[in-house]
Design a protein around this motif. Structure first.
Motif, PDB file in Angstrom:
ATOM      1  N   GLY A 158      -4.679  -3.770   7.033  1.00  0.00           N
ATOM      2  CA  GLY A 158      -3.486  -3.956   7.834  1.00  0.00           C
ATOM      3  C   GLY A 158      -2.346  -4.590   7.070  1.00  0.00           C
ATOM      4  N   LYS A 159      -2.599  -5.022   5.836  1.00  0.00           N
ATOM      5  CA  LYS A 159      -1.562  -5.636   5.026  1.00  0.00           C
ATOM      6  C   LYS A 159      -1.150  -4.708   3.891  1.00  0.00           C
ATOM      7  CE  LYS A 159      -3.066 -10.410   5.820  1.00  0.00           C
ATOM      8  NZ  LYS A 159      -3.505 -11.675   5.163  1.00  0.00           N
ATOM      9  N   ALA A 160      -0.024  -5.021   3.293  1.00  0.00           N
ATOM     10  CA  ALA A 160       0.458  -4.273   2.129  1.00  0.00           C
ATOM     11  C   ALA A 160       0.519  -5.212   0.933  1.00  0.00           C
ATOM     12  CB  ALA A 160       1.828  -3.667   2.406  1.00  0.00           C
ATOM     13  N   GLU A 161      -0.080  -4.799  -0.168  1.00  0.00           N
ATOM     14  CA  GLU A 161      -0.079  -5.593  -1.391  1.00  0.00           C
ATOM     15  C   GLU A 161       0.800  -4.913  -2.425  1.00  0.00           C
ATOM     16  OE1 GLU A 161      -3.172  -6.941  -4.950  1.00  0.00           O
ATOM     17  OE2 GLU A 161      -3.954  -6.307  -2.991  1.00  0.00           O
ATOM     18  N   VAL A 166       2.538   0.028  -4.136  1.00  0.00           N
ATOM     19  CA  VAL A 166       1.957  -0.833  -3.103  1.00  0.00           C
ATOM     20  C   VAL A 166       0.591  -0.302  -2.696  1.00  0.00           C
ATOM     21  CG1 VAL A 166       3.088   0.475  -1.254  1.00  0.00           C
ATOM     22  CG2 VAL A 166       2.405  -1.879  -0.826  1.00  0.00           C
ATOM     23  N   VAL A 167      -0.306  -1.225  -2.329  1.00  0.00           N
ATOM     24  CA  VAL A 167      -1.593  -0.868  -1.747  1.00  0.00           C
ATOM     25  C   VAL A 167      -1.525  -1.158  -0.256  1.00  0.00           C
ATOM     26  CG1 VAL A 167      -4.081  -1.274  -1.692  1.00  0.00           C
ATOM     27  CG2 VAL A 167      -2.839  -1.385  -3.867  1.00  0.00           C
ATOM     28  N   LEU A 168      -1.731  -0.137   0.571  1.00  0.00           N
ATOM     29  CA  LEU A 168      -1.747  -0.277   2.021  1.00  0.00           C
ATOM     30  C   LEU A 168      -3.197  -0.476   2.434  1.00  0.00           C
ATOM     31  CD1 LEU A 168       0.660   2.696   2.837  1.00  0.00           C
ATOM     32  CD2 LEU A 168       1.266   0.280   2.528  1.00  0.00           C
ATOM     33  N   ARG A 169      -3.558  -1.717   2.670  1.00  0.00           N
ATOM     34  CA  ARG A 169      -4.951  -2.060   2.933  1.00  0.00           C
ATOM     35  C   ARG A 169      -5.424  -1.474   4.273  1.00  0.00           C
ATOM     36  NH1 ARG A 169      -7.343  -3.360  -1.778  1.00  0.00           N
ATOM     37  NH2 ARG A 169      -6.137  -4.897  -2.956  1.00  0.00           N
ATOM     38  N   GLY A 170      -6.513  -0.702   4.210  1.00  0.00           N
ATOM     39  CA  GLY A 170      -7.124  -0.154   5.410  1.00  0.00           C
ATOM     40  C   GLY A 170      -6.313   0.903   6.132  1.00  0.00           C
ATOM     41  N   PHE A 171      -5.303   1.445   5.470  1.00  0.00           N
ATOM     42  CA  PHE A 171      -4.395   2.380   6.145  1.00  0.00           C
ATOM     43  C   PHE A 171      -5.113   3.638   6.636  1.00  0.00           C
ATOM     44  CE2 PHE A 171      -1.044   5.555   6.481  1.00  0.00           C
ATOM     45  CZ  PHE A 171       0.016   4.844   7.016  1.00  0.00           C
ATOM     46  N   ALA A 172      -6.140   4.086   5.913  1.00  0.00           N
ATOM     47  CA  ALA A 172      -6.822   5.339   6.263  1.00  0.00           C
ATOM     48  C   ALA A 172      -8.154   5.125   6.984  1.00  0.00           C
ATOM     49  CB  ALA A 172      -7.051   6.175   5.002  1.00  0.00           C
ATOM     50  N   LEU A 173      -8.456   3.907   7.388  1.00  0.00           N
ATOM     51  CA  LEU A 173      -9.754   3.634   8.007  1.00  0.00           C
ATOM     52  C   LEU A 173      -9.988   4.490   9.246  1.00  0.00           C
ATOM     53  CD1 LEU A 173     -10.220  -0.234   7.714  1.00  0.00           C
ATOM     54  CD2 LEU A 173     -11.597   1.555   6.664  1.00  0.00           C
ATOM     55  N   GLY A 174      -8.989   4.590  10.105  1.00  0.00           N
ATOM     56  CA  GLY A 174      -9.153   5.352  11.335  1.00  0.00           C
ATOM     57  C   GLY A 174      -9.392   6.831  11.098  1.00  0.00           C
ATOM     58  N   LEU A 190      -1.461  12.209   6.986  1.00  0.00           N
ATOM     59  CA  LEU A 190      -1.789  10.915   6.390  1.00  0.00           C
ATOM     60  C   LEU A 190      -0.926  10.642   5.169  1.00  0.00           C
ATOM     61  CD1 LEU A 190      -3.543   8.392   6.053  1.00  0.00           C
ATOM     62  CD2 LEU A 190      -5.191   9.808   4.792  1.00  0.00           C
ATOM     63  N   ALA A 191      -0.770  11.635   4.300  1.00  0.00           N
ATOM     64  CA  ALA A 191       0.031  11.447   3.094  1.00  0.00           C
ATOM     65  C   ALA A 191       1.474  11.099   3.435  1.00  0.00           C
ATOM     66  CB  ALA A 191      -0.016  12.705   2.234  1.00  0.00           C
ATOM     67  N   ARG A 192       2.007  11.776   4.433  1.00  0.00           N
ATOM     68  CA  ARG A 192       3.401  11.516   4.797  1.00  0.00           C
ATOM     69  C   ARG A 192       3.559  10.138   5.442  1.00  0.00           C
ATOM     70  NH1 ARG A 192       7.492  15.652   7.987  1.00  0.00           N
ATOM     71  NH2 ARG A 192       9.397  14.459   7.598  1.00  0.00           N
ATOM     72  N   ARG A 193       2.616   9.748   6.295  1.00  0.00           N
ATOM     73  CA  ARG A 193       2.697   8.431   6.939  1.00  0.00           C
ATOM     74  C   ARG A 193       2.573   7.312   5.920  1.00  0.00           C
ATOM     75  NH1 ARG A 193      -1.214  10.529  10.240  1.00  0.00           N
ATOM     76  NH2 ARG A 193      -2.676   8.874   9.627  1.00  0.00           N
ATOM     77  N   ALA A 194       1.666   7.479   4.972  1.00  0.00           N
ATOM     78  CA  ALA A 194       1.486   6.446   3.954  1.00  0.00           C
ATOM     79  C   ALA A 194       2.727   6.322   3.069  1.00  0.00           C
ATOM     80  CB  ALA A 194       0.254   6.755   3.107  1.00  0.00           C
ATOM     81  N   GLY A 198     -10.887   3.083   2.708  1.00  0.00           N
ATOM     82  CA  GLY A 198      -9.744   3.154   3.613  1.00  0.00           C
ATOM     83  C   GLY A 198      -8.433   2.675   3.042  1.00  0.00           C
ATOM     84  N   ASP A 199      -8.445   2.081   1.847  1.00  0.00           N
ATOM     85  CA  ASP A 199      -7.187   1.639   1.231  1.00  0.00           C
ATOM     86  C   ASP A 199      -6.403   2.846   0.719  1.00  0.00           C
ATOM     87  OD1 ASP A 199      -7.837  -0.991   1.699  1.00  0.00           O
ATOM     88  OD2 ASP A 199      -8.460  -1.421  -0.360  1.00  0.00           O
TER      89      ASP A 199
END
Length: 291
Positions: free
Chosen positions: A15-18, A25-33, A104-108, A178-179
């Protein structure tokens, strides 16, 4: 409760961005769902275009097994690295890109500050223990205005992220199930790689890691199809004129020169939190494709 669910399924920081660097940037857990459906799609793609170990131009066998989906696929052999529309193993077109992948690619990319990203190729890598990816730049696309979107599934990996020179200091980043890592703008040509994968067992993938790498081979798809996979031509993006010198295309060698409003813009990257995700589906095992 949600925090415990994130910790169980992937990174506890989901849920965080590093931020790694400007534009990275790393979008933590962005693809888990989406992870269960993504792995099911990978199985279908691999049934039509099996995983294989490619050969480098120098004659070495790559430790990572791979396949592709989309308009073209990335391949490597003694002739070099390139994109081509037909799978050299089957002689058929690569499987089409699933809508789930496109979305997913576009949302990320949007979450990382890069709007209107329309991927046309997805490289699917399968890492077994000890497989690795040496430091390299993604330079086979016809232009570098679009970001790279990389999805990690299964076993954790150590992502190596450096600078624009191979000798620059490399940062080691642990990527969990999921990252999603996105890099573009001033970091688009950053050297990156993956350290040797450690032993382990993941409930979603078994003893391996799956990586989805989304790229955009060409911003003007119809033009790129006309050029073919091995003969890039440099154009001005606004008027369709050939660039007059290398200086005009600096930073976009072999590709399309973007309009000034793209060249002079820098994507904004800030910490973002994402909504809760659903629980994963049944476990998926690696090793079903040809290697």
């Amino acid at each position: 409760m949600i925090g415990d669910l994130f910790a169980e399924m992937g990174s506890p920081d989901a849920g965080k961005a590093e931020v790694l660097a400007e534009g990275a940037v790393v979008l933590r857990g962005f693809a888990l769902g989406d992870a269960p459906a993504l792995l099911e799609a990978v199985e279908r793609i691999a049934a039509a275009a099996p995983f294989r170990h490619l050969e480098t131009p120098g004659g070495f066998r790559m430790s990572v097994a791979m396949t592709n989906c989309g308009d073209v696929g990335w391949v490597s052999d003694r002739r070099g690295y390139r994109y081509q529309p037909l799978d050299p193993l089957t002689g058929n077109p690569w499987p089409p890109m699933p809508p789930l992948f496109l979305g997913l690619a576009r949302r990320a990319a949007t979450a990382a500050g890069f709007r209107d990203f329309h991927t046309d190729v997805c490289l699917i890598n399968r890492y077994a223990p000890a497989a690795r990816l040496t430091l390299h730049q993604d330079k086979d696309e016809k232009g570098y205005t679009d970001p790279i979107v990389s999805v990690s599934l299964g076993l954790p990996a150590t992502f190596l992220f450096g600078g624009l020179s191979r000798s620059d200091k490399t940062r080691r980043v642990r990527l969990e199930h999921g990252d999603v890592t996105v890099w573009g703008g001033p970091s688009r040509l950053a050297f990156h790689g993956v350290a040797p994968l450690g032993e382990g067992e993941h409930p979603a993938t078994g003893q391996c890691r799956i990586n989805l790498t989304f790229r955009r081979r060409c911003r003007f798809i119809s033009l790129c199809r006309g050029l073919g996979p091995l003969h890039p031509v440099r154009f001005r993006a606004v008027r369709g004129e050939r660039a007059r010198s290398d200086k005009n295309g600096r930073g976009f060698q072999g590709g399309l020169r973007p309009p000034w409003w793209i060249r002079n813009s820098t994507p904004a990257v800030s910490e973002t939190r994402f909504p809760p995700v659903s629980t994963p589906g049944p476990a998926r095992r690696c090793g079903g494709g040809s290697a």
